[in-house]
Design an enzyme around this catalytic site. Structure first.
Site, mmCIF file in Angstrom:
data_model
loop_
_atom_site.group_PDB
_atom_site.id
_atom_site.type_symbol
_atom_site.label_atom_id
_atom_site.label_comp_id
_atom_site.label_asym_id
_atom_site.label_seq_id
_atom_site.Cartn_x
_atom_site.Cartn_y
_atom_site.Cartn_z
ATOM 1 N N GLY A 70 45.065 31.166 41.070
ATOM 2 C CA GLY A 70 45.457 32.369 41.791
ATOM 3 C C GLY A 70 46.375 32.098 42.950
ATOM 4 O O GLY A 70 47.354 31.352 42.834
ATOM 5 N N ASP A 113 57.915 34.048 39.675
ATOM 6 C CA ASP A 113 58.931 35.064 39.954
ATOM 7 C C ASP A 113 58.325 36.468 39.898
ATOM 8 O O ASP A 113 58.705 37.344 40.680
ATOM 9 C CB ASP A 113 60.081 34.940 38.961
ATOM 10 C CG ASP A 113 60.774 33.585 39.053
ATOM 11 O OD1 ASP A 113 60.789 33.008 40.156
ATOM 12 O OD2 ASP A 113 61.271 33.100 38.020
ATOM 13 N N ALA A 155 71.524 30.716 36.276
ATOM 14 C CA ALA A 155 71.627 29.853 35.099
ATOM 15 C C ALA A 155 71.628 30.680 33.827
ATOM 16 O O ALA A 155 71.232 31.857 33.821
ATOM 17 C CB ALA A 155 70.448 28.870 35.063
ATOM 18 N N LEU A 197 48.727 29.132 43.378
ATOM 19 C CA LEU A 197 47.897 27.978 43.010
ATOM 20 C C LEU A 197 47.735 27.844 41.509
ATOM 21 O O LEU A 197 46.748 27.305 41.029
ATOM 22 C CB LEU A 197 46.518 28.120 43.669
ATOM 23 C CG LEU A 197 46.511 28.484 45.151
ATOM 24 C CD1 LEU A 197 45.080 28.706 45.632
ATOM 25 C CD2 LEU A 197 47.203 27.397 45.976
#
Length: 478
Positions: free
Chosen positions: A395, A422, A202, A391
């Site tokens: 973490g 990422d 994108a 999470l």
């Protein structure tokens, strides 16, 4: 274990305490007054029949015909050692570090240093193809002096040759790390160690505003426009880390101008808009372009070519219209290298069935996969593959057949969290490529993802924060 010289002892130190800790097959190469190396095979130094294994300094390189002290012409040491840099520059009053420092604006120094980098790149490529090491650890004073310029130069040389050879015979290249036990900190890459695939790339637009209010007019404080998509972001983080990485995927005409290595498609790629306000991010994601069967076939061909030289493959992000739900599963089955999969929904379900090396869902993606709130870590064990579940502010948990590990970031962070996942994936891919222990991989991934929250856009991280966080993230087992 008999250590017959200091270079071999240095290799043992790197294996036990430094950059090659936990890696049994690597080459340790200090670059100083001369160039010698130590080959580690199966966790022990390999001496060879006459104790000469690793003497890479006298490997011939196609740079020139200068006479080496050994009596041969064109040896690596003739061009890339500290003594060679000073001799070839022509001022004995300077050190090798001085020559490297002058390379930025002194044409003669640039030529001398460029020859050294090219010579090193060719020699490392040869060793990589012959020995297939997991790592090449560089050290020595020249490595310390030239980490930035040498990193870029050597990466260019080795990638070109290694890709050609790897495509022909399926070879996998080595990662190259700077030594950490008093031997330097050069960090460059040999060949394609990590390959990222972004099927729904994108053009990312990020707006920063004071406060986001539905129905109101907003004054944008800052605008960032850059190529994006999860795999593109992973590659950008790896590049910032100094890791050798190649990225490909689909790109329409406008985005293709910014991503020349991507497979061209007829339709324009999607745009994503992120609005950052008060430490929170609101995302608007377009579905993506329609991919034709011919374009998919072209991508498969490019994947086969690049994956042949990869040590780890990252498949990341959503699928554009026109591709089957099992598109990632097909790539996993074709890949000669371990695959890290980061996607959602049916592509994730199909991908798990194909047996990737690891999947990285966040807790919401895991809930959609299961159809309910996940019970961690028990539900991860039922998936049958290693799982790194992120999470958010809490973490991550890493679940493998070898055990369960949990790690938390150092504290609450305000910023742009869109690229944190990422960055986490980038760290996991790097850890797999380097053969690190799972607990070390998880700690590094949590530290890097936390530092990415402090970056204004996805695909980056705050380097100073990363260094700080890396020392304080703790991992609990069980």
């Amino acid at each position: 274990m008999a250590l017959t010289h200091d270079v071999r002892a240095g290799g043992v130190a790197e294996h036990e305490f430094g950059a090659a800790r936990g890696v049994d097959d690597f080459l340790f190469l200090p670059i100083g007054t001369g160039i010698a190396g130590t080959v580690f095979a199966g966790g022990r130094p390999y001496r060879g029949a006459d104790g000469m294994a690793g003497e890479i300094g006298h490997a011939p390189v196609p740079i020139g015909e200068e006479l080496c002290a050994c009596g041969q012409r064109g040896c690596l040491e003739t061009y890339a050692s500290a003594a060679a840099l000073v001799r070839r520059y022509g001022d004995p009053g300077l050190s090798a570090a001085d020559v490297v420092a002058r390379a930025a604006d002194d044409p003669r120094a640039a030529q001398v240093f460029g020859d050294a980098v090219r010579a090193l790149g060719f020699a490392l490529t040869t060793y990589t193809m012959l020995l297939d090491p997991a790592l090449i650890v560089l050290g020595g004073g020249v490595g310390r002096s030239g980490r930035d310029a040498a990193g870029a130069g050597a990466r260019r040389v080795v990638r070109a040759r290694d890709l050609a050879g790897a495509a022909a015979r399926g070879a996998r290249a080595a990662g190259v790390l700077g030594g950490t036990v008093g031997c330097g900190d050069l960090r460059v890459g040999a060949g394609v160690v990590i390959l990222t695939i972004t099927l729904n790339a994108a053009l990312d637009v990020t707006y920063r505003v004071d406060g986001l209010r539905p129905g109101a007019t907003h004054r944008v404080q800052d605008v960032r426009v850059r190529p994006g998509g999860k795999g593109v972001n992973v590659a950008a983080v790896l590049e910032q880390l100094g890791e050798p990485v190649t990225a490909t995927g689909f790109a329409g005409p406008e985005l293709g101008a910014r991503l020349p290595g991507f497979v061209p498609i007829a339709a324009e790629s999607r745009r994503t808009v992120t609005v950052v306000s008060g430490g929170e991010a609101t995302l608007f994601n377009e579905p993506g372009p329609l991919i034709s069967p011919g374009e998919w076939d072209a991508l498969l061909g490019e994947f086969d070519r690049l994956a042949a030289g990869a040590r780890v493959v990252v498949l990341s992000g959503s699928l554009p219209p026109g591709l089957p739900d099992d598109a990632y599963a097909r790539l996993i089955e074709r890949s000669p290298a371990p695959v890290v999969l980061d996607t959602d929904g049916e592509p994730l379900r199909h991908g798990i069935a194909a047996g990737p090396a690891l999947v990285k869902p966040n807790v919401d993606e895991l809930a959609r996969l299961l159809g309910r709130k996940p019970d961690l870590p028990a539900d991860c064990l039922t998936l049958g593959v290693p799982v790194a579940a992120t999470l958010g502010a809490h973490g991550a948990v890493l679940v493998t057949p070898d055990g369960v590990w949990r790690a938390r970031p150092p504290g609450a962070l305000a910023g742009n969290p869109t690229g944190a996942g990422d960055a986490f994936t980038a760290a996991v891919a790097r850890g797999l490529a380097q053969g690190r222990d799972w607990a070390v991989v998880l700690a590094d991934a949590v530290a890097l993802s936390a530092a990415a929250v402090l970056s204004p856009v996805a695909g980056g991280y705050d380097a100073a924060a990363y260094r700080d966080f890396a020392g304080v993230v703790t991992v609990e087992e069980g």
